[in-house]
Design an enzyme around this catalytic site. Structure first.
Site, mmCIF file in Angstrom:
data_model
loop_
_atom_site.group_PDB
_atom_site.id
_atom_site.type_symbol
_atom_site.label_atom_id
_atom_site.label_comp_id
_atom_site.label_asym_id
_atom_site.label_seq_id
_atom_site.Cartn_x
_atom_site.Cartn_y
_atom_site.Cartn_z
ATOM 1 N N ARG A 232 -13.552 1.137 -15.949
ATOM 2 C CA ARG A 232 -12.811 2.345 -15.590
ATOM 3 C C ARG A 232 -11.501 2.317 -16.378
ATOM 4 O O ARG A 232 -10.919 1.243 -16.597
ATOM 5 C CB ARG A 232 -12.491 2.374 -14.089
ATOM 6 C CG ARG A 232 -13.686 2.712 -13.203
ATOM 7 C CD ARG A 232 -14.122 4.175 -13.332
ATOM 8 N NE ARG A 232 -15.224 4.519 -12.448
ATOM 9 C CZ ARG A 232 -16.508 4.503 -12.773
ATOM 10 N NH1 ARG A 232 -16.876 4.149 -13.997
ATOM 11 N NH2 ARG A 232 -17.439 4.858 -11.904
ATOM 12 N N HIS A 280 -17.430 8.068 -22.539
ATOM 13 C CA HIS A 280 -18.036 7.603 -21.272
ATOM 14 C C HIS A 280 -19.569 7.686 -21.343
ATOM 15 O O HIS A 280 -20.204 8.311 -20.488
ATOM 16 C CB HIS A 280 -17.489 8.423 -20.087
ATOM 17 C CG HIS A 280 -17.585 7.687 -18.776
ATOM 18 N ND1 HIS A 280 -16.607 7.687 -17.825
ATOM 19 C CD2 HIS A 280 -18.588 6.914 -18.256
ATOM 20 C CE1 HIS A 280 -16.980 6.965 -16.788
ATOM 21 N NE2 HIS A 280 -18.184 6.474 -17.032
HETATM 22 N N1 LIG Z 1 -18.852 3.237 -18.195
HETATM 23 C C1 LIG Z 1 -19.856 3.566 -17.419
HETATM 24 O O1 LIG Z 1 -20.598 4.477 -17.749
HETATM 25 C C2 LIG Z 1 -20.119 2.780 -16.168
HETATM 26 C C3 LIG Z 1 -21.410 2.799 -15.632
HETATM 27 C C4 LIG Z 1 -21.692 2.013 -14.522
HETATM 28 C C5 LIG Z 1 -20.692 1.239 -13.954
HETATM 29 N N2 LIG Z 1 -19.438 1.256 -14.487
HETATM 30 C C6 LIG Z 1 -18.378 0.428 -13.877
HETATM 31 O O2 LIG Z 1 -18.828 -0.915 -13.773
HETATM 32 C C7 LIG Z 1 -18.391 -1.443 -12.529
HETATM 33 C C8 LIG Z 1 -19.211 -2.659 -12.135
HETATM 34 O O3 LIG Z 1 -20.524 -2.278 -11.756
HETATM 35 P P1 LIG Z 1 -21.511 -3.343 -11.083
HETATM 36 O O4 LIG Z 1 -22.710 -2.615 -10.657
HETATM 37 O O5 LIG Z 1 -21.673 -4.537 -11.942
HETATM 38 O O6 LIG Z 1 -20.627 -3.754 -9.790
HETATM 39 P P2 LIG Z 1 -20.760 -5.020 -8.841
HETATM 40 O O7 LIG Z 1 -22.158 -5.520 -8.826
HETATM 41 O O8 LIG Z 1 -20.118 -4.651 -7.552
HETATM 42 O O9 LIG Z 1 -19.868 -6.129 -9.553
HETATM 43 C C9 LIG Z 1 -18.477 -6.091 -9.569
HETATM 44 C C10 LIG Z 1 -17.956 -7.435 -10.049
HETATM 45 O O10 LIG Z 1 -16.538 -7.358 -10.170
HETATM 46 C C11 LIG Z 1 -15.961 -8.453 -9.485
HETATM 47 N N3 LIG Z 1 -14.644 -8.105 -8.946
HETATM 48 C C12 LIG Z 1 -14.309 -7.065 -8.147
HETATM 49 N N4 LIG Z 1 -13.001 -7.115 -7.839
HETATM 50 C C13 LIG Z 1 -12.517 -8.221 -8.435
HETATM 51 C C14 LIG Z 1 -11.240 -8.816 -8.486
HETATM 52 N N5 LIG Z 1 -10.187 -8.304 -7.820
HETATM 53 N N6 LIG Z 1 -11.098 -9.963 -9.170
HETATM 54 C C15 LIG Z 1 -12.143 -10.506 -9.824
HETATM 55 N N7 LIG Z 1 -13.386 -9.989 -9.832
HETATM 56 C C16 LIG Z 1 -13.564 -8.850 -9.142
HETATM 57 C C17 LIG Z 1 -16.915 -8.757 -8.352
HETATM 58 O O11 LIG Z 1 -16.682 -10.058 -7.856
HETATM 59 P P3 LIG Z 1 -17.605 -10.698 -6.681
HETATM 60 O O12 LIG Z 1 -18.953 -10.935 -7.359
HETATM 61 O O13 LIG Z 1 -16.928 -11.940 -6.331
HETATM 62 O O14 LIG Z 1 -17.686 -9.673 -5.599
HETATM 63 C C18 LIG Z 1 -18.258 -8.578 -9.064
HETATM 64 O O15 LIG Z 1 -18.600 -9.741 -9.759
HETATM 65 C C19 LIG Z 1 -18.501 -0.252 -11.589
HETATM 66 O O16 LIG Z 1 -17.677 -0.410 -10.441
HETATM 67 C C20 LIG Z 1 -18.048 0.897 -12.459
HETATM 68 O O17 LIG Z 1 -16.661 1.102 -12.331
HETATM 69 C C21 LIG Z 1 -19.144 2.006 -15.576
#
Ligand SMILES: NC(=O)c1ccc[n+]([C@@H]2O[C@H](COP(=O)([O-])OP(=O)(O)OC[C@H]3O[C@@H](n4cnc5c(N)ncnc54)[C@H](OP(=O)(O)O)[C@@H]3O)[C@@H](O)[C@H]2O)c1
Length: 317
Positions: A232, A280
């Site tokens: 993001r 994006h």
């Molecule tokens: N550009 C795009 O088109 C696009 C598309 C899809 C997603 N995204 C972005 O990608 C993000 C991740 O997606 P995902 O499905 O992989 O999410 P996810 O499975 O919830 O993984 C999030 C990861 O971030 C870590 N995290 C969260 N807060 C943290 C902090 N304060 N300090 C350190 N680590 C932290 C979490 O740690 P824990 O494992 O310890 O909980 C987890 O490993 C989404 O939230 C979205 O914003 C972007």
């Protein structure tokens, strides 16, 4: 707005998508869940069983009662959690992969190999008509760090592993991921950053991660490092990135997400020689995959079974 006729006992769903292809989404949900009454916002009844939405307007929740769950048509829930009338106590369920991991893998692999093989430098040499082979970089010197070891971060690590780069990952809680040196929590961040010649950000946008990639943290990357932000825009402090690129500490950045989207025409990222901008597109939400995942979860909930991907509202992801 339309109320449901008396005696109609079908499951009721309201669908909101911000995109021009709302009718395509509606048709796909109707095909996958023919027994349900699925309305496309703003056509809704007063009672619904499920809300399925991307960036819903606040009014959507004021005129509805009783949703058993709210499905977010994206992996990131930052926009959904900002909706002022989001009903408390109703589970918010996000998309998990749903075809996005493969797209992220393609995007990050392209950026990683372009950085490692110094594509920008050779492009510049070509523009100058200069034939100048450079020494091959040792792979051991090109560590890749992935911020966020969740669904997408772990898929990216698994896909990068065969290339032979040292891999590290950072998350909130400790993780064991084969072939990845894992770090957790803010105290481990400087050590993690110091070994990341290419930093991939795939963190959710939360109160803890906004502005995380500021001057202090970007300075902890090794000299000549690259940044890839596919998470993001508000995780990155734009001016600090530009400063570190201009001083030469950082070699380049590939950015897919921005604080304001579309990226304003006068934003300095557009024409910065060390920045690659994409609109994006690192991972699109795929209709068929997303509908299949949401419908499978609705069917489980209807049977009283648990589903994965429920958001912890306090944590923000
Ligand atoms: N550009 C795009 O088109 C696009 C598309 C899809 C997603 N995204 C972005 O990608 C993000 C991740 O997606 P995902 O499905 O992989 O999410 P996810 O499975 O919830 O993984 C999030 C990861 O971030 C870590 N995290 C969260 N807060 C943290 C902090 N304060 N300090 C350190 N680590 C932290 C979490 O740690 P824990 O494992 O310890 O909980 C987890 O490993 C989404 O939230 C979205 O914003 C972007």
């Amino acid at each position: 707005m339309r109320n449901t006729p008396p005696g109609d006992t079908r499951m009721r769903i309201v669908l909101h998508t911000a995109s021009a292809d709302a009718r395509e989404w509606h048709a796909a949900f109707n095909r996958a869940l023919p027994e349900a009454d699925i309305k496309l916002w703003p056509e809704v009844g007063t009672h619904v069983d499920y809300v399925v939405a991307w960036k819903p307007p606040a009014e959507l929740f004021t005129c509805l009662s009783g949703p058993k769950a709210i499905f977010n048509l994206g992996a990131g829930v930052d926009a959904m959690l900002r909706v002022p009338n989001l009903p408390a106590g109703v589970p918010v369920v996000r998309l998990e992969d749903a075809g996005m991991a493969q797209q992220m893998i393609e995007y990050v692999t392209l950026a990683a190999l372009a950085g490692y093989r110094e594509c920008a430098t050779y492009a510049e040499q070509q523009r100058e008509g200069r034939w100048q082979p450079r020494p091959r970089l040792a792979k051991s010197s090109f560590g890749i760090g992935v911020l966020g070891l969740g669904v997408l971060g772990q898929a990216i690590c698994a896909a990068l592993a065969p290339w032979g780069f040292p891999l590290a990952g950072w998350s909130r809680t400790p993780k064991t991921v084969e072939g990845v040196r894992s770090y957790a929590g803010s105290s481990a961040l400087p050590v993690f950053l110091a070994q990341s010649r290419l930093l991939v950000c795939v963190l959710p946008s939360t109160a803890d991660t906004r502005d995380l990639l500021d001057r202090t943290h970007l300075s902890q990357l090794p000299h000549g490092a690259y940044l890839v932000n596919i998470a993001r825009g508000d995780v990155l402090v734009d001016a600090d990135l530009i400063e570190l690129l201009d001083t030469g500490h950082l070699a380049g950045a590939t950015l897919d997400v921005f604080r304001e989207e579309p990226l304003p025409p006068d934003h300095p990222f557009w024409h910065h020689p060390k920045i690659t901008v994409t609109p994006h597109i690192s991972a699109m939400t795929l209709i068929e995959d997303s509908v299949a995942q949401v419908v499978a979860k609705i069917r489980r909930l209807e049977q009283g079974l648990a589903v994965t991907g429920i958001v912890d509202r306090d944590r923000g992801y």
